[in-house]
Design an enzyme around this catalytic site. Sequence first.
Site, PDB file in Angstrom:
ATOM      1  N   CYS A 145      13.150  10.778 -36.238  1.00  0.00           N
ATOM      2  CA  CYS A 145      13.670  10.309 -37.436  1.00  0.00           C
ATOM      3  C   CYS A 145      15.189  10.098 -37.388  1.00  0.00           C
ATOM      4  O   CYS A 145      15.598   9.357 -38.080  1.00  0.00           O
ATOM      5  CB  CYS A 145      13.729  12.040 -38.222  1.00  0.00           C
ATOM      6  SG  CYS A 145      12.001  12.816 -37.930  1.00  0.00           S
ATOM      7  N   ASP A 146      15.813  10.949 -36.442  1.00  0.00           N
ATOM      8  CA  ASP A 146      17.499  10.755 -36.587  1.00  0.00           C
ATOM      9  C   ASP A 146      18.080   9.957 -35.503  1.00  0.00           C
ATOM     10  O   ASP A 146      19.235   9.868 -35.347  1.00  0.00           O
ATOM     11  CB  ASP A 146      18.057  12.271 -36.521  1.00  0.00           C
ATOM     12  CG  ASP A 146      17.544  13.139 -37.709  1.00  0.00           C
ATOM     13  OD1 ASP A 146      17.259  12.414 -38.817  1.00  0.00           O
ATOM     14  OD2 ASP A 146      17.559  14.184 -37.721  1.00  0.00           O
ATOM     15  N   CYS A 148      14.434  16.128 -34.554  1.00  0.00           N
ATOM     16  CA  CYS A 148      13.446  15.112 -34.572  1.00  0.00           C
ATOM     17  C   CYS A 148      14.075  13.906 -34.425  1.00  0.00           C
ATOM     18  O   CYS A 148      15.093  13.040 -34.957  1.00  0.00           O
ATOM     19  CB  CYS A 148      12.858  14.812 -35.973  1.00  0.00           C
ATOM     20  SG  CYS A 148      11.692  13.447 -36.246  1.00  0.00           S
TER      21      CYS A 148
END
Length: 303
Positions: free
Chosen positions: A133-134, A130
């Site tokens: 997200c990251d 992701c």
Amino acid sequence: MAEHFDIIIIGGGPAGLTAATYARRAGKSVLLLEKEGFGGQIASSPKVENFPGFAAISGAELADKLYAQADALGAQIELEEVLSVEAGTPHTVVTDYNSYTCTALILATGMKHRSLGLEKEDTLAGVSYCAVCDGAFYTGRDTAVCGGGNTALQDALFLADLCRHVTLIHRRSEFRGDPILVEALKKRSNVTMVLDTVVDALLGDNVLTGLQLRNTVTGETSTLAVDGLFEAVGQQPEGKLAAALSVADDGGFIPAAEDCLTGKAGVFAAGDCRTKEVRQLTTACADGAVAALAACTYCNANS
Ligand code: NAP
């Protein structure tokens, strides 16, 4: 006799836990069933920075908070695997330990990212599924994205704004994703596209240091040094139960709209298992609220 609940929720990710909170606040009896661990995919995210109200929180801590909220409101939460479901009046849910019935059923079974199936994939730090997200963890560093669909293309664009360099690795010479995204990527000076190429191995002991690549046309192998690999090779819904209820499409997703209604009376879909464009924590929670309130309305009309 099987214990009866107004609402049974299958899946203990953000969608399911939010649904439990809303349904309990509406005064319904609620059973939430989860087979593995609470929090879904987010539970394994080291840092969540896009959930409103929390500038930064670990995925595990957020999962704990979602769980605690539903639990404190009186939802019955059980770690049991659902083996079979049958729609009816009432619906029947059979787990590895018990058999239950309910008036309304919410499927919040989520989905899994497909992975490349490489050795050390689950243990090496630096492998992510992701970018949203990251990605921020790789600011100013070198990353690679593997895949040729819209997710891979969008991930590469997103990372190009953050990373020193992004290598997009695709197994064919043509992208599956939209040409407009491919064109946008071509304009980025810090993006390299490596086509007809697969990742054969992940390099590094505890932390990813690079990738071993193989050109599928020439057979030539090479090594690419990277700090992070974002795998974007498609997604798989946890579609077994939805298929058993005949509410899944061919890909295993549940074709429910924003109202979370499936084609089956008293069966609702929430979160990533539902067909949708944006699969984020916030949209999963939104689905949980919508599905729970729709389930409450259904219960009021059918109890
Ligand atoms: P996808 O479209 O299924 O693409 C998966 C990609 O991964 C394909 O390019 C595939 O290669 C590659 N792949 C699969 N298995 C692989 C393997 N073992 N090794 C190497 N490569 C592998 O998945 P997605 O990109 O996650 O998109 C899913 C759906 O959401 C699509 O319908 C997509 O259009 C949609 N989506 C839409 C948007 C948007 O903004 N509208 C954004 C993201 C996603 P091949 O091409 O060779 O099969």
